[in-house]
Scaffold this active site. Sequence first.
Site, short mmCIF file in Angstrom:
data_model
loop_
_atom_site.label_atom_id
_atom_site.label_comp_id
_atom_site.label_asym_id
_atom_site.label_seq_id
_atom_site.Cartn_x
_atom_site.Cartn_y
_atom_site.Cartn_z
N THR A 18 -16.87 39.03 19.23
CA THR A 18 -17.44 40.29 19.75
C THR A 18 -16.49 40.95 20.73
O THR A 18 -16.30 42.17 20.69
CB THR A 18 -18.80 40.03 20.42
OG1 THR A 18 -19.69 39.44 19.47
CG2 THR A 18 -19.41 41.33 20.93
N LYS A 39 -22.52 44.71 13.05
CA LYS A 39 -22.80 43.27 13.01
C LYS A 39 -23.85 43.09 11.93
O LYS A 39 -25.07 43.12 12.20
CB LYS A 39 -23.32 42.81 14.37
CG LYS A 39 -23.67 41.32 14.46
CD LYS A 39 -22.47 40.45 14.63
CE LYS A 39 -22.90 39.00 14.87
NZ LYS A 39 -21.74 38.08 14.93
N SER A 43 -28.15 36.39 14.42
CA SER A 43 -29.27 35.53 14.81
C SER A 43 -29.27 35.36 16.32
O SER A 43 -28.24 35.55 16.97
CB SER A 43 -29.18 34.18 14.10
OG SER A 43 -27.92 33.58 14.35
N ASP A 56 -24.65 40.80 20.96
CA ASP A 56 -23.35 41.13 20.38
C ASP A 56 -23.40 42.49 19.67
O ASP A 56 -22.49 43.31 19.80
CB ASP A 56 -22.90 40.05 19.40
CG ASP A 56 -22.60 38.73 20.10
OD1 ASP A 56 -22.47 38.72 21.34
OD2 ASP A 56 -22.52 37.71 19.40
N GLU A 117 -18.11 42.83 12.40
CA GLU A 117 -18.02 41.47 12.93
C GLU A 117 -18.85 40.51 12.09
O GLU A 117 -20.05 40.72 11.89
CB GLU A 117 -18.51 41.42 14.38
CG GLU A 117 -18.41 40.03 14.98
CD GLU A 117 -19.09 39.90 16.33
OE1 GLU A 117 -19.43 38.75 16.70
OE2 GLU A 117 -19.31 40.93 17.00
N GLY A 118 -18.22 39.45 11.63
CA GLY A 118 -18.91 38.45 10.83
C GLY A 118 -19.69 37.46 11.67
O GLY A 118 -19.90 37.66 12.87
N VAL A 119 -20.14 36.40 11.03
CA VAL A 119 -20.90 35.35 11.72
C VAL A 119 -20.07 34.07 11.73
O VAL A 119 -19.40 33.74 10.75
CB VAL A 119 -22.26 35.07 11.03
CG1 VAL A 119 -23.12 36.32 11.02
CG2 VAL A 119 -22.06 34.56 9.61
N GLY A 120 -20.09 33.36 12.86
CA GLY A 120 -19.41 32.08 12.95
C GLY A 120 -17.98 32.12 12.43
O GLY A 120 -17.23 33.07 12.68
N ASN A 177 -7.50 34.14 21.60
CA ASN A 177 -8.42 34.38 22.71
C ASN A 177 -8.54 33.11 23.55
O ASN A 177 -8.97 32.06 23.06
CB ASN A 177 -9.80 34.79 22.19
CG ASN A 177 -10.76 35.14 23.32
OD1 ASN A 177 -10.34 35.61 24.37
ND2 ASN A 177 -12.03 34.90 23.11
#
Length: 224
Positions: A18, A39, A43, A56, A117-120, A177
């Site tokens: 994010t 997004k 969840s 996010d 933005e994806g997940v995990g 990061n």
Amino acid sequence: MQGHGCYVTGTDTGIGKTLASSALLHALRARGMRAVGMKPVASGCEATPVGWRNEDALALQAASDPTPPYADVNPYALPLPLAPELAARDAGVEVELAPLLAAHARLRALAPRIVVEGVGGWEAPLSASLRQAELVRALDLPVVLVVGLRLGCLNHAILSARAIAADGCRLVGWIGNAIDPDLACREEQRPMLQARIVAPCLGWLPHAAEADGRAFSRYLTLPD
């Protein structure tokens, strides 16, 4: 990326997708480009007077210009902080490709560049029958990989880059990061990653207690 945006994935969950996505949005806007965030599936949402909201997704909405409707930024807002497949099952919904493509098309009508933005991590499924790679191919987006700089990140980054290529998707760059402030030899990680990921480093984000996408956009170099 400057064509119509990118898809941001990561080496794992909780590694700063994010922050990187928000920074990318601000970097695009600094170049005078209209850009909005998305997004598709989130969840861990909170109930509000206007519906379920994800932290996010709200950050991406705030970094966007123009400001898009939340329902298009986050078509699937799932209450429980679980893997999307489990969170969707609990909510009694099925994450499907068509609504995601429709929401993305509406965002494209607002701004020509969408940062999704994806997940995990890359292989985290959106549902029992929908992989992130399928969404990326359907949207025809290049991929940006966020590498969480911590012990084991070299392995995770290499495997992620290989999986992205194996799925027929194009990795256009990666962002380091510094999520672990105590990581030894952090700077030495950069040339090691650069030598093994066949894509340019777009940025190296420092560790900060309260990171801000606008401020961190100065650490990024956008690809053509």
